[in-house]
Every structure is written in structure tokens, then in C-alpha cells.
Design a protein around this motif. Structure first.
Motif, PDB file in Angstrom:
ATOM      1  N   GLY A 297     -27.745  69.687   2.893  1.00 30.67           N
ATOM      2  CA  GLY A 297     -28.229  70.308   4.123  1.00 30.67           C
ATOM      3  C   GLY A 297     -29.186  69.456   4.927  1.00 30.67           C
TER       4      GLY A 297
ATOM      5  N   SER B  15     -33.522  74.224  12.752  1.00 30.04           N
ATOM      6  CA  SER B  15     -33.254  74.664  11.378  1.00 30.04           C
ATOM      7  C   SER B  15     -34.064  75.906  11.040  1.00 30.04           C
ATOM      8  CB  SER B  15     -33.538  73.544  10.373  1.00 30.04           C
ATOM      9  OG  SER B  15     -34.927  73.305  10.240  1.00 30.04           O
ATOM     10  N   GLN B  16     -35.286  75.986  11.544  1.00 28.98           N
ATOM     11  CA  GLN B  16     -36.109  77.167  11.295  1.00 28.98           C
ATOM     12  C   GLN B  16     -35.555  78.395  12.021  1.00 28.98           C
ATOM     13  OE1 GLN B  16     -38.692  77.430   9.003  1.00 28.98           O
ATOM     14  NE2 GLN B  16     -37.621  75.538   8.509  1.00 28.98           N
TER      15      GLN B  16
ATOM     16  N   VAL C 286     -26.687  79.576   6.057  1.00 29.58           N
ATOM     17  CA  VAL C 286     -27.765  78.889   5.353  1.00 29.58           C
ATOM     18  C   VAL C 286     -27.536  78.943   3.853  1.00 29.58           C
ATOM     19  CG1 VAL C 286     -30.245  78.849   4.914  1.00 29.58           C
ATOM     20  CG2 VAL C 286     -29.405  79.327   7.209  1.00 29.58           C
TER      21      VAL C 286
ATOM     22  N   VAL D 260     -24.743  73.752   8.008  1.00 29.88           N
ATOM     23  CA  VAL D 260     -25.921  73.984   8.853  1.00 29.88           C
ATOM     24  C   VAL D 260     -26.403  72.658   9.442  1.00 29.88           C
ATOM     25  CG1 VAL D 260     -28.337  74.728   8.895  1.00 29.88           C
ATOM     26  CG2 VAL D 260     -26.641  76.081   7.664  1.00 29.88           C
ATOM     27  N   ALA D 261     -26.439  71.617   8.617  1.00 31.96           N
ATOM     28  CA  ALA D 261     -26.855  70.300   9.105  1.00 31.96           C
ATOM     29  C   ALA D 261     -25.934  69.826  10.234  1.00 31.96           C
ATOM     30  CB  ALA D 261     -26.859  69.285   7.961  1.00 31.96           C
TER      31      ALA D 261
ATOM     32  N   ILE E 143     -26.561  71.873  13.437  1.00 30.27           N
ATOM     33  CA  ILE E 143     -27.751  71.433  14.166  1.00 30.27           C
ATOM     34  C   ILE E 143     -27.428  70.190  14.981  1.00 30.27           C
ATOM     35  CG2 ILE E 143     -30.071  70.453  13.886  1.00 30.27           C
ATOM     36  CD1 ILE E 143     -30.353  72.410  11.462  1.00 30.27           C
TER      37      ILE E 143
END
Length: 168
Positions: A15, A106-107, A117, A124-125, A128
Motif C-alpha cells: 500500500g 490516503s487519510q 483500504v 489504494v496506492a 491515490i
């Protein structure tokens, strides 16, 4: 750069989206090569230097395949090893802007309680990275020089991500 790509891919599987500054020289990284921005890992987001108006600095590396985005990196106030502050310029001043933007996104994703997540940190990476690249402030003079054709725009990135999260 197989060993470098393997390291970035391993981090990506956990991630982690890595952010890398390109060379501080007016060269085409696609032709000249560069470590790490010449790596092909999809979990690497590469950055070159623009001024605050989004103009590419003359000493910044370019590459339509190798360089993803531009970000402000000129006259940036930074800390020094002498326990003081100093204005610095270069691609190494640009990459922290992108890293901070990625951390903020990410937050937002983590706080949205999306199943992405828990189920797929690697996705997720990549998500983003996709958000950052699709939400750039397009600049005509960056077309053909960086993949996204623009500079980092955190406000647009947050708006774009929030719209996507609402749809989920």
C-alpha cells in the motif's frame, strides 16, 4: 533498474506509493535515464520542479514516459542540518509537496471506511496516484514534457477524490 522496480513493487503491494524527484538537469529522462525516476514500477510517482506559477524550471528533468507530474520546488523554505531554515530550489523540494498530497488523500480514503483500504492496500496506492495525476492543473508548456501535462493541484485532487468516495 530491475532491483529498484522490485523494491517499489514490494512496497506497493503493502500500500505504499513512493514519490521520487527527478534529476536537476535539463535532460529528457526517457532518453538519458535516471535513477529512480527511470524505474517502471506503477507504485512510483515521479516529480519534476516548477515555479509557483507552474512554469517548468530550466534545470529540471523532463520525460513524457518517465516523469509523471510537476510541483512547486523553487525558493522553498526548508530546514538545514545547522538547525536553521534556508530557501532551496530543485526537484527534491518538489517531491515533498506531492508526498504530502498523497498522505492527505490516503487519510481521506482511510477515514471514508471504504473496503478498498482493508481488501487491497496496493489498489489504494494506485488509486491515490491516479487521483493526483487526473486532477493536475494542466499547463500547455508541460504537454509532451510530463505524463500528466500539469502541476500538482491538491484542492482539485481532494474534490475529485471526495466525488469518487460519494459514489461508492
Amino acid at each position: 533498474f530491475a532491483a529498484w522496480d522490485e523494491a517499489y513493487n514490494e512496497l506497493g503491494s503493502l500500500g505504499v506509493l513512493s514519490i521520487a524527484a527527478t534529476v536537476n538537469d535539463h535532460v529528457d529522462v526517457d532518453l538519458e535515464g535516471d535513477i529512480p525516476t527511470g524505474c517502471s514500477s506503477e507504485y512510483l510517482l515521479t516529480v519534476t520542479n516548477s515555479d509557483n506559477d507552474g512554469s517548468l524550471e530550466y534545470y529540471s528533468g523532463i520525460g513524457l514516459k518517465s516523469i509523471d507530474i510537476a510541483a512547486p520546488g523553487t525558493n522553498i523554505l526548508s530546514t538545514t542540518s545547522e538547525n536553521s531554515y534556508y530557501e532551496m530550489s530543485g526537484t527534491s523540494m518538489s517531491s515533498p509537496h506531492v508526498a504530502a498530497a498523497a498522505l492527505i488523500l490516503s487519510q481521506l480514503i482511510a477515514n471514508s471506511k471504504t473496503k478498498k483500504v482493508e481488501n487491497s492496500p496496493s489498489q489504494v496506492a494506485l488509486h491515490i496516484k491516479d487521483v493526483l495525476l487526473k486532477s493536475v492543473n494542466k499547463k500547455e508548456h508541460l504537454k509532451g514534457k510530463v505524463l500528466s501535462g500539469g502541476i500538482l493541484d491538491l484542492e482539485k485532487a481532494i474534490e475529485y477524490l471526495r466525488e469518487q468516495l460519494i459514489k461508492e
